[in-house]
Design an enzyme around this catalytic site. Sequence first.
Site, PDB file in Angstrom:
ATOM      1  N   GLY A  80     131.630  44.126  24.773  1.00  0.00           N
ATOM      2  CA  GLY A  80     132.226  43.467  25.944  1.00  0.00           C
ATOM      3  C   GLY A  80     133.733  43.337  25.881  1.00  0.00           C
ATOM      4  O   GLY A  80     134.324  42.628  26.704  1.00  0.00           O
ATOM      5  N   ALA A  81     134.361  44.047  24.939  1.00  0.00           N
ATOM      6  CA  ALA A  81     135.815  43.887  24.740  1.00  0.00           C
ATOM      7  C   ALA A  81     136.631  44.257  25.978  1.00  0.00           C
ATOM      8  O   ALA A  81     137.774  43.822  26.125  1.00  0.00           O
ATOM      9  CB  ALA A  81     136.279  44.716  23.554  1.00  0.00           C
ATOM     10  N   GLY A  84     135.802  43.347  28.946  1.00  0.00           N
ATOM     11  CA  GLY A  84     135.545  42.322  29.955  1.00  0.00           C
ATOM     12  C   GLY A  84     136.428  41.096  29.739  1.00  0.00           C
ATOM     13  O   GLY A  84     137.294  41.087  28.857  1.00  0.00           O
ATOM     14  N   THR A 109     135.507  37.668  29.017  1.00  0.00           N
ATOM     15  CA  THR A 109     135.181  36.864  27.830  1.00  0.00           C
ATOM     16  C   THR A 109     135.393  37.693  26.569  1.00  0.00           C
ATOM     17  O   THR A 109     136.011  37.230  25.596  1.00  0.00           O
ATOM     18  CB  THR A 109     133.709  36.397  27.913  1.00  0.00           C
ATOM     19  N   GLY A 110     134.902  38.931  26.598  1.00  0.00           N
ATOM     20  CA  GLY A 110     135.044  39.809  25.433  1.00  0.00           C
ATOM     21  C   GLY A 110     136.505  40.108  25.128  1.00  0.00           C
ATOM     22  O   GLY A 110     136.900  40.222  23.964  1.00  0.00           O
ATOM     23  N   LYS A 148     119.613  33.954  29.566  1.00  0.00           N
ATOM     24  CA  LYS A 148     120.214  33.878  28.226  1.00  0.00           C
ATOM     25  C   LYS A 148     119.192  33.308  27.240  1.00  0.00           C
ATOM     26  O   LYS A 148     119.061  33.786  26.110  1.00  0.00           O
ATOM     27  CB  LYS A 148     121.466  32.993  28.262  1.00  0.00           C
TER      28      LYS A 148
END
Length: 331
Positions: A10-11, A13, A15-16, A127
């Site tokens: 997720g980097a 994105g 949050t990532g 989740k």
Amino acid sequence: MSKQTVLLLGATGETGGSILNGLLEAREAFASIEVLVRPSSSASAKVDKLRAQGVKIRVVDIAAPVAELVSSLSGVDILISAIDAGSQTAQINLATAAKEAGVKRFVPCAFTTVAPPGGVMALRDSKEEVYQHVRKLFLPHTVIDVGYWHQISWPRIPSGRVDYALVAVRNPNMEFHAGGDTPNMLTDLRDIGRYVARIIQDPRTLNKAVATYSDVLSEREIFTMMKEMSGEDIPTKEVTAEEIVASRARAVAALAASPQDYIAQLAAWSEDYKFSKYVRGDNTPAYASYLGYLDASELYRDFKPITFKAYLEELLGGSVPVPYKERFTAK
Ligand SMILES: NC(=O)c1ccc[n+]([C@@H]2O[C@H](COP(=O)([O-])OP(=O)(O)OC[C@H]3O[C@@H](n4cnc5c(N)ncnc54)[C@H](OP(=O)(O)O)[C@@H]3O)[C@@H](O)[C@H]2O)c1
């Protein structure tokens, strides 16, 4: 303890991206910081940018057969997922592979508000499906929730001078929900990664949930702060608890009628948030403690988070970074 290899999904994105920054800031503490990228994105400009930063990329299809995934995770000690809200259950296969690959700590994609499982928030429930799977596997893990981002917790002001920072996902509005006095935990998006870097090195947080926040504020307190700092009056509208319950039911019904409609999905998530945050009052340190969360502000007393007031100063100064900027054009 020997230094560990961290793999982040997720980097590219929001949050990532924060998590990658936090990890890189603490890079001396880790053996290697690597990112997991899906094949369809491996040639994207965002991934090229990561390559140019010298970040090691592992191109992995998380839907691949588990045996294949296991070899992709070879040598990974800590696996962090910051997958988009709609893709939570895609982590189930990844968790199975992480167990087989001997991952020492999986951080599934939480990074949301504190709420109970079981029908309060559909996003939360997707989740929790992943957390249940992780626990069935005996996979070492840490759940990290962050309250609501500063970036989506402020009201607009009549001059329009903060509209440059509107996030189209949830345009900050001028409403008091269910009286406006329910407190909520807030974290600046940019602090998430700095918290994560601490939490994943901490043996006290293994197999635990941790809640982070810089402030606990009600809408009324936020509006007062914005009014005083901007010098502008903010016209407000009251939305009662009954109205929230009714609009949530309408949004859930609309989504059930068109399950593939992303706008309907966003609306249903947004209504769940209002119900949980304002009607039920779930997103508080007291309720987090009741649910068994550790409190990051107690674990890391020296950590200096970006306060909501400091965020507002930047916002009013016209210089705050805007999440999802390339995805949505705020008007
Ligand atoms: N607390 C809050 O206020 C708040 C606000 C917003 C979001 N959140 C939470 O934060 C979490 C992350 O959301 P976000 O909005 O930050 O995410 P995002 O910006 O949409 O980014 C999602 C990331 O996941 C990657 N990804 C998606 N599917 C993948 C796959 N199959 N394989 C590998 N990578 C994949 C994307 O990579 P590509 O480059 O390939 O697309 C991207 O890097 C969500 O679960 C949400 O619940 C919380």
